[in-house]
Design a protein around this motif. Structure first.
Motif, PDB file in Angstrom:
ATOM      1  N   ARG A 102     -73.891 -37.249  12.097  1.00 57.18           N
ATOM      2  CA  ARG A 102     -72.968 -36.759  11.085  1.00 57.18           C
ATOM      3  C   ARG A 102     -73.200 -35.264  10.843  1.00 57.18           C
ATOM      4  N   LEU A 103     -72.099 -34.560  10.587  1.00 53.88           N
ATOM      5  CA  LEU A 103     -72.199 -33.128  10.327  1.00 53.88           C
ATOM      6  C   LEU A 103     -72.436 -32.821   8.857  1.00 53.88           C
ATOM      7  N   ALA A 104     -72.182 -33.781   7.962  1.00 49.99           N
ATOM      8  CA  ALA A 104     -72.410 -33.591   6.528  1.00 49.99           C
ATOM      9  C   ALA A 104     -72.565 -34.957   5.894  1.00 49.99           C
ATOM     10  N   GLU A 105     -73.347 -35.007   4.789  1.00 54.02           N
ATOM     11  CA  GLU A 105     -73.539 -36.275   4.088  1.00 54.02           C
ATOM     12  C   GLU A 105     -72.286 -36.694   3.341  1.00 54.02           C
ATOM     13  N   TRP A 106     -71.553 -35.745   2.797  1.00 55.61           N
ATOM     14  CA  TRP A 106     -70.317 -36.050   2.051  1.00 55.61           C
ATOM     15  C   TRP A 106     -69.207 -36.316   3.062  1.00 55.61           C
ATOM     16  N   ALA A 107     -68.547 -37.446   2.901  1.00 58.36           N
ATOM     17  CA  ALA A 107     -67.570 -37.881   3.904  1.00 58.36           C
ATOM     18  C   ALA A 107     -66.422 -36.891   4.087  1.00 58.36           C
ATOM     19  N   PRO A 108     -65.772 -36.396   3.004  1.00 60.22           N
ATOM     20  CA  PRO A 108     -64.677 -35.432   3.235  1.00 60.22           C
ATOM     21  C   PRO A 108     -65.129 -34.184   3.980  1.00 60.22           C
ATOM     22  N   ALA A 109     -66.332 -33.708   3.678  1.00 58.15           N
ATOM     23  CA  ALA A 109     -66.831 -32.540   4.394  1.00 58.15           C
ATOM     24  C   ALA A 109     -67.081 -32.862   5.866  1.00 58.15           C
ATOM     25  N   HIS A 110     -67.606 -34.055   6.143  1.00 66.54           N
ATOM     26  CA  HIS A 110     -67.833 -34.461   7.525  1.00 66.54           C
ATOM     27  C   HIS A 110     -66.512 -34.548   8.290  1.00 66.54           C
ATOM     28  N   TRP A 111     -65.482 -35.132   7.661  1.00 73.65           N
ATOM     29  CA  TRP A 111     -64.176 -35.240   8.331  1.00 73.65           C
ATOM     30  C   TRP A 111     -63.581 -33.852   8.595  1.00 73.65           C
ATOM     31  N   ALA A 112     -63.726 -32.959   7.630  1.00 76.81           N
ATOM     32  CA  ALA A 112     -63.165 -31.617   7.807  1.00 76.81           C
ATOM     33  C   ALA A 112     -63.868 -30.873   8.942  1.00 76.81           C
ATOM     34  N   LEU A 113     -65.190 -31.011   9.018  1.00 79.32           N
ATOM     35  CA  LEU A 113     -65.933 -30.323  10.085  1.00 79.32           C
ATOM     36  C   LEU A 113     -65.617 -30.914  11.461  1.00 79.32           C
ATOM     37  N   VAL A 114     -65.486 -32.242  11.521  1.00 81.30           N
ATOM     38  CA  VAL A 114     -65.123 -32.866  12.806  1.00 81.30           C
ATOM     39  C   VAL A 114     -63.725 -32.416  13.234  1.00 81.30           C
ATOM     40  N   LEU A 115     -62.780 -32.345  12.271  1.00 77.90           N
ATOM     41  CA  LEU A 115     -61.426 -31.870  12.598  1.00 77.90           C
ATOM     42  C   LEU A 115     -61.449 -30.419  13.089  1.00 77.90           C
ATOM     43  N   LEU A 116     -62.282 -29.583  12.446  1.00 76.31           N
ATOM     44  CA  LEU A 116     -62.375 -28.188  12.860  1.00 76.31           C
ATOM     45  C   LEU A 116     -62.958 -28.067  14.265  1.00 76.31           C
ATOM     46  N   ALA A 117     -64.036 -28.793  14.532  1.00 74.86           N
ATOM     47  CA  ALA A 117     -64.694 -28.684  15.835  1.00 74.86           C
ATOM     48  C   ALA A 117     -63.830 -29.245  16.954  1.00 74.86           C
ATOM     49  N   SER A 118     -63.089 -30.310  16.679  1.00 75.33           N
ATOM     50  CA  SER A 118     -62.268 -30.922  17.731  1.00 75.33           C
ATOM     51  C   SER A 118     -60.941 -30.200  17.943  1.00 75.33           C
ATOM     52  N   SER A 119     -60.498 -29.421  16.959  1.00 75.85           N
ATOM     53  CA  SER A 119     -59.222 -28.713  17.118  1.00 75.85           C
ATOM     54  C   SER A 119     -59.371 -27.348  17.779  1.00 75.85           C
ATOM     55  N   LEU A 120     -60.571 -26.828  17.869  1.00 72.29           N
ATOM     56  CA  LEU A 120     -60.768 -25.511  18.478  1.00 72.29           C
ATOM     57  C   LEU A 120     -60.380 -25.477  19.962  1.00 72.29           C
ATOM     58  N   PRO A 121     -60.695 -26.494  20.782  1.00 71.21           N
ATOM     59  CA  PRO A 121     -60.239 -26.433  22.184  1.00 71.21           C
ATOM     60  C   PRO A 121     -58.718 -26.423  22.327  1.00 71.21           C
ATOM     61  N   VAL A 122     -58.052 -27.236  21.499  1.00 68.99           N
ATOM     62  CA  VAL A 122     -56.585 -27.248  21.575  1.00 68.99           C
ATOM     63  C   VAL A 122     -56.011 -25.903  21.143  1.00 68.99           C
ATOM     64  N   GLY A 123     -56.574 -25.335  20.092  1.00 69.32           N
ATOM     65  CA  GLY A 123     -56.114 -24.017  19.652  1.00 69.32           C
ATOM     66  C   GLY A 123     -56.383 -22.936  20.686  1.00 69.32           C
ATOM     67  N   SER A 124     -57.466 -23.071  21.445  1.00 69.39           N
ATOM     68  CA  SER A 124     -57.760 -22.082  22.481  1.00 69.39           C
ATOM     69  C   SER A 124     -56.702 -22.100  23.574  1.00 69.39           C
ATOM     70  N   ILE A 125     -56.223 -23.289  23.913  1.00 74.42           N
ATOM     71  CA  ILE A 125     -55.169 -23.380  24.934  1.00 74.42           C
ATOM     72  C   ILE A 125     -53.893 -22.710  24.439  1.00 74.42           C
ATOM     73  N   TYR A 126     -53.517 -23.004  23.196  1.00 77.31           N
ATOM     74  CA  TYR A 126     -52.252 -22.463  22.663  1.00 77.31           C
ATOM     75  C   TYR A 126     -52.334 -20.948  22.456  1.00 77.31           C
ATOM     76  N   PHE A 127     -53.354 -20.517  21.698  1.00 78.53           N
ATOM     77  CA  PHE A 127     -53.439 -19.098  21.379  1.00 78.53           C
ATOM     78  C   PHE A 127     -53.776 -18.249  22.607  1.00 78.53           C
ATOM     79  N   GLY A 128     -54.612 -18.797  23.511  1.00 78.81           N
ATOM     80  CA  GLY A 128     -54.926 -18.044  24.720  1.00 78.81           C
ATOM     81  C   GLY A 128     -53.702 -17.833  25.606  1.00 78.81           C
ATOM     82  N   SER A 129     -52.891 -18.882  25.760  1.00 79.17           N
ATOM     83  CA  SER A 129     -51.671 -18.736  26.568  1.00 79.17           C
ATOM     84  C   SER A 129     -50.700 -17.757  25.928  1.00 79.17           C
ATOM     85  N   ASP A 130     -50.591 -17.811  24.595  1.00 79.79           N
ATOM     86  CA  ASP A 130     -49.677 -16.896  23.912  1.00 79.79           C
ATOM     87  C   ASP A 130     -50.130 -15.449  24.052  1.00 79.79           C
TER      88      ASP A 130
END
Length: 323
Positions: A102-130
């Motif tokens: 787990r990235l954080a003991e508090w569940a909402p914080a853990h979900w937010a960090l997992v969403l941030l870490a997993s969305s960075l590769p997708v954002g790299s494809i979009y923003f890099g191509s643009d």
């Protein structure tokens, strides 16, 4: 700054960026392992985040105006995301060993960090191509072709007539300084002689360069739906039809315009038909046999009976003539 100084400055920047990338590599790799990435994906995960940051920095140095601001926003966003993940890596000791955690003991914080870490590769494809597309389609600011000037709106075009020219429109082209004012001389006691006024100098205009000729756009072929369905006639068919139409026409009406309207052909074909028909009529008139000329018919000669009557009339007595 000299070229050698610039070279040392760039070399130092690359060295600092390489060391910072190595420090961030360990933290981002552990974060990728914590969200479920395999060893290979966790190894290349730091390139996704920090690599796009380097790309956005280079694009910001190349582009201008709105594209440059967009590249700077991408650079700021991925820098903040990398900083947050490195901060979480320092706060959670269990991430240092690798593996799913787990990235954080508090569940909402853990979900937010997992969403941030997993969305960075997708954002790299979009923003890099643009960003790459913006660099490939970017044009120099001063390079404006005739087509781009034509497509600009009236508000984007420069205003004509507002700036004053740096040379006079009328007058001598030689800019001679005006003489300094001098003290006026005393008027002469005698009356001045009448002098002939000098002719005024003609205005000299600055030659202007001719306007560039814009190349004409190439037009396409006529579609089949717009073409005529009437078959194309040969020259022999046109001549036969023209003969039948103009058979009873006088020579004065045998013109190219009337033939073109009657036969429904082009002006060039109508002129050829006119010349052919006139030549045929001239040949026929030359070969036709001449008709005999008209002659006067003499009066019939008087007969014997008519002569006797005439004699009797001439021999009558004066009494008969009086009666």
């Amino acid at each position: 700054m000299s070229r050698a100084g610039k070279g040392w400055l760039v070399t130092g920047l690359l060295a600092v960026a390489t060391m910072a990338f190595r420090v961030s590599w360990n933290a981002l790799k552990d974060i990728a392992s914590a969200i479920g990435a395999d060893p290979t994906a966790a190894t290349v995960y730091p390139l996704v985040v920090d690599g796009l940051m380097a790309l956005a920095l280079v694009v910001a140095l190349v582009l201008t105006d709105a594209d440059r601001r967009f590249a700077l926003r991408v650079l700021a966003g991925y820098t903040a995301a990398s900083l947050a993940l490195n901060y979480v890596h320092g706060l959670v000791p269990t991430l240092h060993g690798g593996g799913r955690t787990r990235l954080a003991e508090w569940a909402p914080a853990h979900w937010a960090l997992v969403l941030l870490a997993s969305s960075l590769p997708v954002g790299s494809i979009y923003f890099g191509s643009d960003l790459v597309a913006k660099v490939l389609h970017a044009k120099p600011k001063g390079d404006k072709t005739d087509q781009t000037m034509t497509n600009q709106s009236g508000s984007d075009l420069p205003e004509h007539g507002t700036a004053e020219p740096d040379w006079p429109l009328y007058g001598s082209a030689d800019q001679t300084p005006e003489p300094a004012p001098t003290t006026p001389e005393a008027e002469p006691t005698t009356a001045p002689t009448e002098q002939t006024p000098e002719p005024a100098a003609e205005p000299v205009r600055k030659p202007t360069a001719p306007a560039p000729n814009r190349p004409r756009r190439t037009t396409g072929t006529v579609p089949k739906s717009a073409r005529t369905t009437r078959p194309k006639r040969t020259n022999a068919e046109l001549l036969t039809e023209a003969r039948s139409v103009t058979a009873d026409w006088p020579d004065t009406d045998l013109t190219a315009d009337r033939i073109r309207a009657a036969v429904r052909t082009s002006a060039e074909n109508a002129r050829g038909l006119r010349d052919t028909l006139r030549a045929e009529r001239a040949t026929a008139a030359a070969t036709e046999p001449e008709r005999p000329a008209l002659h006067a018919v003499p009066d019939p000669a008087p007969t014997d009976d008519n002569a006797a009557d005439t004699t009797t009339e001439t021999t009558n007595s004066p009494e008969e003539q009086a009666s």
